[in-house]
Enzyme design. Structure first.
Site, PDB file in Angstrom:
ATOM      1  N   TRP A 283       0.821  -1.205   0.000  1.00 47.95           N
ATOM      2  CA  TRP A 283       0.000   0.000   0.000  1.00 47.95           C
ATOM      3  C   TRP A 283       0.863   1.267   0.000  1.00 47.95           C
ATOM      4  O   TRP A 283       1.878   1.334   0.685  1.00 47.95           O
ATOM      5  CB  TRP A 283      -0.896   0.008   1.241  1.00 47.95           C
ATOM      6  CG  TRP A 283      -1.499   1.334   1.549  1.00 47.95           C
ATOM      7  CD1 TRP A 283      -0.958   2.341   2.309  1.00 47.95           C
ATOM      8  CD2 TRP A 283      -2.763   1.826   1.087  1.00 47.95           C
ATOM      9  NE1 TRP A 283      -1.805   3.425   2.348  1.00 47.95           N
ATOM     10  CE2 TRP A 283      -2.920   3.135   1.608  1.00 47.95           C
ATOM     11  CE3 TRP A 283      -3.760   1.290   0.296  1.00 47.95           C
ATOM     12  CZ2 TRP A 283      -4.052   3.906   1.361  1.00 47.95           C
ATOM     13  CZ3 TRP A 283      -4.898   2.057   0.049  1.00 47.95           C
ATOM     14  CH2 TRP A 283      -5.032   3.346   0.577  1.00 47.95           C
TER      15      TRP A 283
ATOM     16  N   ASN B 128       0.273   5.751   0.139  1.00 48.69           N
ATOM     17  CA  ASN B 128      -0.531   6.956   0.011  1.00 48.69           C
ATOM     18  C   ASN B 128       0.370   8.188  -0.039  1.00 48.69           C
ATOM     19  O   ASN B 128       1.217   8.262  -0.935  1.00 48.69           O
ATOM     20  CB  ASN B 128      -1.667   7.040   1.051  1.00 48.69           C
ATOM     21  CG  ASN B 128      -1.274   6.951   2.501  1.00 48.69           C
ATOM     22  OD1 ASN B 128      -0.899   5.885   2.991  1.00 48.69           O
ATOM     23  ND2 ASN B 128      -1.395   8.049   3.220  1.00 48.69           N
ATOM     24  N   ASP B 129       0.251   9.159   0.838  1.00 48.52           N
ATOM     25  CA  ASP B 129       0.830  10.493   0.656  1.00 48.52           C
ATOM     26  C   ASP B 129       2.312  10.500   0.295  1.00 48.52           C
ATOM     27  O   ASP B 129       3.120   9.799   0.932  1.00 48.52           O
ATOM     28  CB  ASP B 129       0.711  11.308   1.943  1.00 48.52           C
ATOM     29  CG  ASP B 129      -0.684  11.380   2.485  1.00 48.52           C
ATOM     30  OD1 ASP B 129      -1.615  10.901   1.818  1.00 48.52           O
ATOM     31  OD2 ASP B 129      -0.854  11.917   3.588  1.00 48.52           O
TER      32      ASP B 129
ATOM     33  N   GLN C 173       4.057   7.552   2.310  1.00 46.62           N
ATOM     34  CA  GLN C 173       3.383   6.735   3.301  1.00 46.62           C
ATOM     35  C   GLN C 173       3.210   5.324   2.735  1.00 46.62           C
ATOM     36  O   GLN C 173       2.635   5.140   1.656  1.00 46.62           O
ATOM     37  CB  GLN C 173       2.037   7.350   3.650  1.00 46.62           C
ATOM     38  CG  GLN C 173       2.143   8.682   4.376  1.00 46.62           C
ATOM     39  CD  GLN C 173       2.642   8.525   5.804  1.00 46.62           C
ATOM     40  OE1 GLN C 173       1.858   8.272   6.721  1.00 46.62           O
ATOM     41  NE2 GLN C 173       3.940   8.667   6.012  1.00 46.62           N
TER      42      GLN C 173
ATOM     43  N   PHE D 182       3.904   9.074  10.380  1.00 50.49           N
ATOM     44  CA  PHE D 182       3.006   9.755   9.452  1.00 50.49           C
ATOM     45  C   PHE D 182       3.777  10.762   8.601  1.00 50.49           C
ATOM     46  O   PHE D 182       4.988  10.915   8.715  1.00 50.49           O
ATOM     47  CB  PHE D 182       1.882  10.446  10.233  1.00 50.49           C
ATOM     48  CG  PHE D 182       0.688   9.563  10.521  1.00 50.49           C
ATOM     49  CD1 PHE D 182       0.789   8.183  10.497  1.00 50.49           C
ATOM     50  CD2 PHE D 182      -0.543  10.120  10.825  1.00 50.49           C
ATOM     51  CE1 PHE D 182      -0.304   7.372  10.763  1.00 50.49           C
ATOM     52  CE2 PHE D 182      -1.649   9.330  11.092  1.00 50.49           C
ATOM     53  CZ  PHE D 182      -1.536   7.957  11.070  1.00 50.49           C
ATOM     54  N   SER D 183       3.041  11.499   7.777  1.00 50.80           N
ATOM     55  CA  SER D 183       3.642  12.388   6.777  1.00 50.80           C
ATOM     56  C   SER D 183       4.460  13.515   7.402  1.00 50.80           C
ATOM     57  O   SER D 183       4.311  13.857   8.574  1.00 50.80           O
ATOM     58  CB  SER D 183       2.548  13.004   5.901  1.00 50.80           C
ATOM     59  OG  SER D 183       1.937  12.037   5.095  1.00 50.80           O
TER      60      SER D 183
ATOM     61  N   ARG E 297      -0.566  17.319  12.773  1.00 48.95           N
ATOM     62  CA  ARG E 297       0.316  16.467  11.981  1.00 48.95           C
ATOM     63  C   ARG E 297       0.840  17.123  10.706  1.00 48.95           C
ATOM     64  O   ARG E 297       0.462  18.212  10.327  1.00 48.95           O
ATOM     65  CB  ARG E 297      -0.415  15.180  11.613  1.00 48.95           C
ATOM     66  CG  ARG E 297      -1.728  15.340  10.842  1.00 48.95           C
ATOM     67  CD  ARG E 297      -2.278  13.949  10.565  1.00 48.95           C
ATOM     68  NE  ARG E 297      -3.516  13.891   9.841  1.00 48.95           N
ATOM     69  CZ  ARG E 297      -4.694  13.670  10.382  1.00 48.95           C
ATOM     70  NH1 ARG E 297      -4.788  13.534  11.688  1.00 48.95           N
ATOM     71  NH2 ARG E 297      -5.786  13.597   9.633  1.00 48.95           N
TER      72      ARG E 297
ATOM     73  N   TRP F 206      -9.866   9.323  -0.678  1.00 49.35           N
ATOM     74  CA  TRP F 206     -10.135   8.506   0.496  1.00 49.35           C
ATOM     75  C   TRP F 206     -11.522   7.861   0.493  1.00 49.35           C
ATOM     76  O   TRP F 206     -11.762   6.928   1.262  1.00 49.35           O
ATOM     77  CB  TRP F 206      -9.933   9.328   1.772  1.00 49.35           C
ATOM     78  CG  TRP F 206      -8.502   9.436   2.155  1.00 49.35           C
ATOM     79  CD1 TRP F 206      -7.727  10.559   2.216  1.00 49.35           C
ATOM     80  CD2 TRP F 206      -7.630   8.355   2.548  1.00 49.35           C
ATOM     81  NE1 TRP F 206      -6.445  10.259   2.609  1.00 49.35           N
ATOM     82  CE2 TRP F 206      -6.356   8.910   2.821  1.00 49.35           C
ATOM     83  CE3 TRP F 206      -7.795   6.974   2.684  1.00 49.35           C
ATOM     84  CZ2 TRP F 206      -5.266   8.134   3.229  1.00 49.35           C
ATOM     85  CZ3 TRP F 206      -6.712   6.199   3.083  1.00 49.35           C
ATOM     86  CH2 TRP F 206      -5.469   6.782   3.354  1.00 49.35           C
TER      87      TRP F 206
END
Length: 516
Positions: free
Chosen positions: A32, A34-35, A51, A91-92, A163, A314
């Site tokens: 997987w 993402n960002d 991510q 996280f990002s 965040r 999302w």
């Protein structure tokens, strides 16, 4: 615009199948993604962190995946840079070159710093969590990373969504600035040494678009304003600051997650919006352009602000067709600012590195006469990856639909009147998953273009279609699970006439598979 409507469509459903590896767009080796985060240029290499959850095809414990490139097209996969530990998931965030060893972590030499959010659940409850800002550093060109022993550098403030630190240098005040997503606002923190930070201001309450979802992934940068005869008046500042923020999907919002931006001034402590608070500016009118980040430390002689986005939404991200990997990035974009009658706006262009992959242009004869009502095939079959450019002129009252090798999966619809052209986009597709089948198809208004001359530029690739309109002032990025190879490039005229002034089409050579 974010004006989505659903019109009845009784045509047969269009199945979506797992995509082939795209020829031009970045994908993870497996699992997987993402960002994008931590984008930085150092020692001739572009670093792309992202991510990443390598152990499943849906979102899970977040790592920082890592790849490097010298040309923004061919990427070498490296081991994950940051992995979860007892402090939580990673996280990002962002990365910079600590060129003068301001942090004191590099024995007087330049090094790389990564700022990230640590996320940990309280008592195993996913809805109850703590987020804090942390630091990692690399002394070997990003090949290995060490978490700072005094983490966190900014402790949690007592609320949950805190965040995605973006760190930039503000030259006039000679200080470092961190933009942080805090609920549905952005807070700005300041530092002299990259280790100790103080809160300076907050922006966002009542500004732009808000949903039930949090603001995420801020970015902050300054750009020159390109002038034109129709643009801003003389005497206005030659540059503006741009604040970018991702807006999370709201439960009642059919559009899903999207990216908005603000144009204004940043004085080193506060961001001042040039536009009325209710003005909403989108970086992309499509459904799949999220968590946008730009590269730091691109050499001054290059002179470009380069950015990339996660191509997903999302509302259906965990349910899109997969082939052992799930997730892709947009092709890198060059960002600029243009003065328009409505104010200063972002303009995007595909990073010029695509040209190194371009094969010989396919000769396409443009029709000598305007096209009347009917379906017109402009190109019988094309390549899996290709770049196209087209200029159309529509008569008042004309209604046109463009199929850019999508085989009915997607269509760009143009309706002209005396003043301009209304633009809509339609997408179809199902894969048997209720969540995907509900949210992926759409029929949405994109906006209006002045005049009846329409400029289009696009990249088609396995898994995506990226469109730029009006010289890059309008961007439309969409996932696509059509197989573009062999699909015709077609234009259907439902009313009036349309003249094809220019049409250029270049197949793009496949990028060698990333090295691991």
């Amino acid at each position: 615009m974010i004006a989505t409507s659903r019109r009845a469509d009784r045509r047969p459903t269009v199945p979506c199948s797992p995509p082939e590896r795209p020829g031009l767009h970045f994908t993870p080796p497996q699992g997987w993604m993402n960002d994008p985060n931590g984008l930085v240029h150092f020692d001739g290499e572009y670093h792309l962190f992202y991510q990443y959850y390598p152990d499943d095809l849906v979102w899970g414990p977040m790592h920082w995946g890592h790849a490097v490139s010298r040309d923004l097209v061919s990427w070498e996969h490296l081991p994950p840079a940051l992995v979860p530990d007892e402090q939580g998931m990673c996280f990002s965030g962002s990365a910079i070159v600590d060129r003068h060893d301001t942090s004191g972590l590099f024995d007087g030499e330049p090094g790389l710093l990564a700022f990230y959010t640590v996320h940990r659940e309280a008592d195993g409850d996913p809805a109850d969590y703590v987020q804090e800002q942390c630091l990692a550093y690399s002394r070997d060109r990003g090949r290995s990373w060490h978490k700072y022993s005094a983490n966190p550098i900014i402790a949690g403030p007592g609320f949950k969504d805190f965040r995605d630190p973006k760190v930039v240098w503000h030259a006039p005040s000679r200080r470092w600035v961190m933009a942080l997503a805090c609920g549905q606002t952005v807070r700005f923190y300041l530092s002299d040494n990259l280790l100790d930070w103080r809160l300076a201001s907050e922006f966002g309450d009542g500004q732009g678009r808000h949903t039930d979802g949090p603001w995420e992934c801020p970015d902050l940068f300054e750009l020159p304003v390109e002038r034109s005869s129709e643009g801003a008046a003389d005497g206005e500042p030659a540059t503006r600051w741009v604040l970018v923020v991702g807006v999370g999907a709201g439960e009642q919002d059919a559009f899903g997650s999207f990216t908005q931006y603000f144009v204004g001034h940043f004085d080193g402590e506060r961001f001042h919006n040039d536009h009325p608070a209710e003005t909403v500016l989108l970086m992309d009118e499509g459904r799949d352009f999220y968590a946008v980040q730009s590269w730091s430390d691109v050499p001054a002689e290059d002179g470009r602000r380069l950015a990339i986005a996660w191509m997903n939404n999302w509302l259906y991200a965990n349910r899109i067709p997969e082939a052992g990997w799930r997730g892709a990035m947009s092709f890198p974009r060059e960002l600029s600012l243009a003065a328009t009658p409505e104010g200063v706006r972002l303009r995007q262009a595909f990073a010029g590195e695509w040209r190194a992959r371009a094969a010989e242009a396919v000769k396409v004869d443009t029709p000598e006469r305007p096209l009347a009502v009917g379906r017109h095939v402009l190109l019988e079959g094309g390549a899996r990856s290709a770049h196209g450019r087209m200029v159309l002129e529509l008569t008042a009252g004309a209604s046109v639909s463009l199929d850019l090798q999508q085989g009915g999966h997607q269509a760009l619809e143009l309706v002209a009147d005396e003043a301009g052209v209304a633009v809509r986009h339609r997408r179809r597709g199902q894969n048997g998953d209720d969540e995907f089948d509900t949210h992926f198809p759409h029929d949405q208004a994109v906006g209006r273009l002045a005049g009846r001359r329409v400029e289009l530029e696009w990249l088609v690739d396995d898994g995506s279609l990226e469109l730029l309109l009006d010289g890059g002032r309008v961007s439309l990025t969409q996932l696509s699970f059509a197989q573009p190879a062999g699909r015709p490039l077609a234009l259907a005229v439902a009313a009036g006439e349309c003249r094809v002034r220019t049409l250029e089409y270049r197949p793009l050579k496949a990028v060698p598979r990333p090295k691991s």
